[in-house]
Design a protein around this motif. Sequence first.
Motif, mmCIF file in Angstrom:
data_model
loop_
_atom_site.group_PDB
_atom_site.id
_atom_site.type_symbol
_atom_site.label_atom_id
_atom_site.label_comp_id
_atom_site.label_asym_id
_atom_site.label_seq_id
_atom_site.Cartn_x
_atom_site.Cartn_y
_atom_site.Cartn_z
ATOM 1 N N ARG A 285 -29.139 -2.053 51.024
ATOM 2 C CA ARG A 285 -29.118 -2.748 52.317
ATOM 3 C C ARG A 285 -29.786 -4.117 52.238
ATOM 4 N NH1 ARG A 285 -31.230 2.470 55.686
ATOM 5 N NH2 ARG A 285 -29.195 3.463 56.019
ATOM 6 N N SER A 286 -30.888 -4.190 51.524
ATOM 7 C CA SER A 286 -31.676 -5.426 51.454
ATOM 8 C C SER A 286 -31.122 -6.436 50.463
ATOM 9 C CB SER A 286 -33.125 -5.109 51.074
ATOM 10 O OG SER A 286 -33.711 -4.289 52.039
ATOM 11 N N ASN A 287 -30.361 -5.954 49.480
ATOM 12 C CA ASN A 287 -29.849 -6.811 48.407
ATOM 13 C C ASN A 287 -28.370 -6.526 48.153
ATOM 14 O OD1 ASN A 287 -32.594 -7.861 47.307
ATOM 15 N ND2 ASN A 287 -32.839 -5.647 47.475
ATOM 16 N N PRO A 288 -27.526 -6.652 49.164
ATOM 17 C CA PRO A 288 -26.128 -6.245 48.984
ATOM 18 C C PRO A 288 -25.395 -6.991 47.871
ATOM 19 C CG PRO A 288 -26.391 -7.448 51.036
ATOM 20 C CD PRO A 288 -27.762 -7.192 50.502
ATOM 21 N N ASN A 289 -25.670 -8.262 47.705
ATOM 22 C CA ASN A 289 -24.974 -9.016 46.655
ATOM 23 C C ASN A 289 -25.420 -8.567 45.271
ATOM 24 O OD1 ASN A 289 -23.510 -10.484 48.544
ATOM 25 N ND2 ASN A 289 -25.069 -12.068 48.678
ATOM 26 N N HIS B 295 -17.835 -4.182 30.197
ATOM 27 C CA HIS B 295 -18.425 -3.646 28.969
ATOM 28 C C HIS B 295 -19.951 -3.702 29.009
ATOM 29 C CE1 HIS B 295 -14.319 -3.866 27.526
ATOM 30 N NE2 HIS B 295 -14.310 -5.150 27.828
ATOM 31 N N TRP B 296 -20.527 -3.276 30.140
ATOM 32 C CA TRP B 296 -21.984 -3.356 30.297
ATOM 33 C C TRP B 296 -22.713 -2.604 29.201
ATOM 34 C CZ3 TRP B 296 -24.947 0.946 30.850
ATOM 35 C CH2 TRP B 296 -24.304 2.115 31.241
ATOM 36 N N ASN B 297 -22.069 -1.610 28.630
ATOM 37 C CA ASN B 297 -22.677 -0.819 27.546
ATOM 38 C C ASN B 297 -22.973 -1.677 26.317
ATOM 39 O OD1 ASN B 297 -23.565 1.780 27.610
ATOM 40 N ND2 ASN B 297 -21.738 2.642 26.655
ATOM 41 N N GLU B 298 -22.297 -2.812 26.196
ATOM 42 C CA GLU B 298 -22.506 -3.697 25.052
ATOM 43 C C GLU B 298 -23.719 -4.619 25.235
ATOM 44 O OE1 GLU B 298 -18.810 -5.749 24.498
ATOM 45 O OE2 GLU B 298 -17.707 -3.886 24.158
ATOM 46 N N HIS B 299 -24.317 -4.626 26.408
ATOM 47 C CA HIS B 299 -25.488 -5.447 26.695
ATOM 48 C C HIS B 299 -26.728 -4.564 26.540
ATOM 49 C CE1 HIS B 299 -22.894 -8.642 28.244
ATOM 50 N NE2 HIS B 299 -22.192 -7.667 28.786
ATOM 51 N N ALA B 300 -27.452 -4.734 25.439
ATOM 52 C CA ALA B 300 -28.537 -3.822 25.075
ATOM 53 C C ALA B 300 -29.592 -3.676 26.170
ATOM 54 C CB ALA B 300 -29.185 -4.274 23.775
ATOM 55 N N THR B 301 -30.053 -4.774 26.725
ATOM 56 C CA THR B 301 -31.102 -4.694 27.743
ATOM 57 C C THR B 301 -30.595 -4.004 28.994
ATOM 58 O OG1 THR B 301 -32.109 -6.714 26.892
ATOM 59 C CG2 THR B 301 -32.737 -6.042 29.109
ATOM 60 N N ILE C 152 -23.223 -6.683 42.321
ATOM 61 C CA ILE C 152 -23.160 -7.174 40.934
ATOM 62 C C ILE C 152 -23.566 -6.067 39.965
ATOM 63 C CG2 ILE C 152 -24.241 -8.732 39.252
ATOM 64 C CD1 ILE C 152 -24.347 -10.821 41.535
ATOM 65 N N MET C 153 -24.626 -5.353 40.317
ATOM 66 C CA MET C 153 -25.135 -4.300 39.428
ATOM 67 C C MET C 153 -24.105 -3.195 39.193
ATOM 68 S SD MET C 153 -28.994 -3.930 40.937
ATOM 69 C CE MET C 153 -29.350 -2.407 40.076
ATOM 70 N N PHE C 154 -23.353 -2.854 40.227
ATOM 71 C CA PHE C 154 -22.469 -1.701 40.126
ATOM 72 C C PHE C 154 -20.988 -2.027 40.263
ATOM 73 C CE2 PHE C 154 -26.549 0.011 41.652
ATOM 74 C CZ PHE C 154 -26.836 0.814 40.562
ATOM 75 N N GLY C 155 -20.673 -3.264 40.496
ATOM 76 C CA GLY C 155 -19.284 -3.652 40.669
ATOM 77 C C GLY C 155 -18.602 -3.952 39.348
ATOM 78 N N LYS D 266 -28.157 -1.801 29.166
ATOM 79 C CA LYS D 266 -27.986 -0.383 28.831
ATOM 80 C C LYS D 266 -29.324 0.342 28.809
ATOM 81 C CE LYS D 266 -26.085 2.799 25.387
ATOM 82 N NZ LYS D 266 -26.814 3.847 26.030
ATOM 83 N N GLN D 267 -30.340 -0.252 28.214
ATOM 84 C CA GLN D 267 -31.666 0.379 28.158
ATOM 85 C C GLN D 267 -32.229 0.569 29.566
ATOM 86 O OE1 GLN D 267 -33.789 -2.336 25.664
ATOM 87 N NE2 GLN D 267 -33.033 -1.440 23.754
ATOM 88 N N THR D 268 -32.063 -0.416 30.414
ATOM 89 C CA THR D 268 -32.569 -0.328 31.778
ATOM 90 C C THR D 268 -31.824 0.744 32.567
ATOM 91 O OG1 THR D 268 -33.172 -2.659 31.715
ATOM 92 C CG2 THR D 268 -33.002 -1.646 33.893
ATOM 93 N N ALA D 269 -30.518 0.782 32.419
ATOM 94 C CA ALA D 269 -29.719 1.796 33.109
ATOM 95 C C ALA D 269 -30.094 3.193 32.619
ATOM 96 C CB ALA D 269 -28.233 1.531 32.889
ATOM 97 N N ASP D 270 -30.233 3.355 31.317
ATOM 98 C CA ASP D 270 -30.607 4.659 30.753
ATOM 99 C C ASP D 270 -31.984 5.089 31.244
ATOM 100 O OD1 ASP D 270 -28.206 4.704 29.399
ATOM 101 O OD2 ASP D 270 -29.077 4.272 27.422
#
Length: 114
Positions: free
Chosen positions: A23-27, A39-45, A31-34, A47-51
């Motif tokens: 709600r506070s950060n819709p944009n 190929h977000w899995n190819e971005h190491a940082t 971006i985070m989930f759109g 991927k580590q943050t998501a994991d």
Amino acid sequence: MLQPGAGEKRLASMCAVYIEFARSNPNLYRIMFGPDIQHWNEHATLKQTADASLAVLVGAIAAAYGLSKERAMTEAVVTWATVHGFATLELDGALACCPVKHQPKPSQLVRRPR
């Protein structure tokens, strides 16, 4: 060891924070989930943050219900999908037609594993 009900309260708080972030950060949320990041899995940082974020949810579910990490992972995906879906529907205006009294509170999005 968690007090009885403390695990579910923690999960409800996590759900509330997730929805409040959307709600506070819709944009940023979009971006985070759109689809903008391919190929977000190819971005190491990223991927580590998501994991790491998912691991917090898995751990909270495992502790709340005494589940194995494997079972808790399945429940974490279901919980995440539920909360994410609610947040996305709200941001997209799809819940605007629902009377407020019928919209669930974030705590109601937490479910007991079967």
